[in-house]
Design an enzyme around this catalytic site. Structure first.
Site, PDB file in Angstrom:
ATOM      1  N   ASP A  51       1.043  -1.147   0.190  1.00  0.00           N
ATOM      2  CA  ASP A  51      -0.143   0.112   0.054  1.00  0.00           C
ATOM      3  C   ASP A  51       0.778   1.424   0.020  1.00  0.00           C
ATOM      4  OD1 ASP A  51       0.851  -0.183   2.644  1.00  0.00           O
ATOM      5  OD2 ASP A  51      -1.342   0.046   3.365  1.00  0.00           O
ATOM      6  N   SER A  52       2.336   1.118   0.103  1.00  0.00           N
ATOM      7  CA  SER A  52       3.121   2.127  -0.006  1.00  0.00           C
ATOM      8  C   SER A  52       2.993   2.840  -1.784  1.00  0.00           C
ATOM      9  CB  SER A  52       4.706   1.940  -0.088  1.00  0.00           C
ATOM     10  OG  SER A  52       5.116   0.392  -0.721  1.00  0.00           O
ATOM     11  N   ASP A  90      -0.925  -6.124  -0.167  1.00  0.00           N
ATOM     12  CA  ASP A  90      -1.618  -5.431   1.087  1.00  0.00           C
ATOM     13  C   ASP A  90      -3.030  -5.330   0.950  1.00  0.00           C
ATOM     14  OD1 ASP A  90       0.460  -5.008   2.935  1.00  0.00           O
ATOM     15  OD2 ASP A  90       1.223  -3.237   1.840  1.00  0.00           O
ATOM     16  N   LYS A 120      -1.271  -9.154   2.675  1.00  0.00           N
ATOM     17  CA  LYS A 120      -0.718  -8.902   3.981  1.00  0.00           C
ATOM     18  C   LYS A 120      -1.561  -8.162   4.759  1.00  0.00           C
ATOM     19  CE  LYS A 120       3.139  -6.082   3.792  1.00  0.00           C
ATOM     20  NZ  LYS A 120       2.763  -4.969   4.671  1.00  0.00           N
ATOM     21  N   GLU A 122      -1.538  -5.505   8.483  1.00  0.00           N
ATOM     22  CA  GLU A 122      -0.901  -4.979   9.480  1.00  0.00           C
ATOM     23  C   GLU A 122      -1.415  -4.993  10.866  1.00  0.00           C
ATOM     24  OE1 GLU A 122       0.081  -0.737   8.878  1.00  0.00           O
ATOM     25  OE2 GLU A 122       1.015  -1.408   6.967  1.00  0.00           O
ATOM     26  N   GLU A 189       9.025  -4.362  10.515  1.00  0.00           N
ATOM     27  CA  GLU A 189       9.296  -3.031  10.034  1.00  0.00           C
ATOM     28  C   GLU A 189      10.020  -2.001  11.154  1.00  0.00           C
ATOM     29  OE1 GLU A 189       6.861  -1.179   7.378  1.00  0.00           O
ATOM     30  OE2 GLU A 189       7.926   0.657   7.582  1.00  0.00           O
TER      31      GLU A 189
END
Ligand code: KIV
Length: 271
Positions: A51-52, A90, A120, A122, A189
């Site tokens: 999602d970057s 993501d 993925k 978070e 991270e």
């Protein structure tokens, strides 16, 4: 799955085997077909449609604004280019937190509409119900702990996480929880290298670090950062392998000059 519908060469099982043999896992982000094709052919094990994309593709300050539809567009483009690497996508902010049915629907959309191999997510304990429900549906999940950019407004800074004992202890608990609930890998991270090494030694599943030192089972970087396309982001953990910002700027300036001076196109470049 690949474009032709067959399983890609790198599978979640293969990543576990790599950890067992001590072979490091190389992961990079990609958001489009052409980059994914280059990254895949160069031998990357895992491609992350991160999602970057919100930052490097769309120019947003945080990853929060990117939508599921936008992620699906990027992921679909990447899976057309990736023949060998495992493709992980993501789940964007707001599509899995708080409601495991919504989370499952989001993950199913990604798997059905993009031909990706995994998602993925978070977080740890807070999202475990969503993780369980998605894995129960047969969708592989990669976890992500430490500096989780979707929580930037809670953290207030992009500084190193889990330096304090309480946060480090929670991270260790969360890593075990993700493993126990079936995650196939976990991204760590921007946490202290000693903590990342400890987690990597305790888990059977692979850890992939970014700003987490050399003790993790693999490494991930944002492709725009390591290629030097973005030149305004220079954290200590980033190694730049090229200066594409410089190369592209120089090439584009030359093009402008050639057009203005009527040097381009020349006689051989016309019909
Ligand atoms: O979105 C992303 O690029 C990521 C990596 C930094 C791990 O989550």
């Amino acid at each position: 799955m690949s474009v032709a519908g067959s399983v890609r060469a790198v599978t979640t099982l293969r990543l576990t085997e790599m950890k067992q043999r001590g072979e490091k896992i190389a992961m990079l982000t990609s958001y489009d077909y052409s980059t994914a094709k280059i990254v895949d052919a160069a031998g990357i094990d895992v491609i992350l449609v991160g999602d970057s994309a919100a930052n490097v593709m769309a120019g947003y300050e945080t990853t929060l604004p990117i939508t599921l539809d936008m992620m699906i567009y990027h992921a679909r483009s990447v899976t057309r280019g990736a023949k060998r690497a495992l493709v992980v996508v993501d789940l964007p902010f707001g599509t899995y937190q708080g409601n495991s049915k919504v989370a499952l629907d989001s993950a199913i959309r990604i798997m059905k509409e993009t031909e990706a191999d995994a998602v993925k997510m978070e977080g740890g304990e807070e999202i475990i119900e969503s993780v369980q429900r998605i894995i129960s549906a047969g969708i592989p999940v990669m976890g992500h702990l430490g500096l989780t950019p979707q929580s930037i407004h809670k953290f207030g800074t992009y500084n190193v996480r889990a330096k304090e004992e309480a946060e480090a202890a929670k991270l260790i608990r969360d890593a075990h929880l993700l493993e126990e609930n079936g995650c196939f890998a976990v991204v760590l991270e921007k946490i202290p290298a000693t903590l990342a090494t400890q987690v990597s030694q305790e888990l059977r599943i692979p850890t992939i670090g970014i700003g987490a030192g050399s003790g993790t089972d693999g490494q991930v970087l944002v492709v725009h950062d390591m290629l030097g396309i973005s030149n305004d982001f220079s954290p200590r953990f980033l190694r730049r392998y090229a200066d594409l910002h410089g190369v592209m700027s120089k090439a584009i300036s030359s093009y402008v000059e050639d057009v203005k001076s009527c040097d381009f196109p020349n006689e051989k470049e016309q019909y």
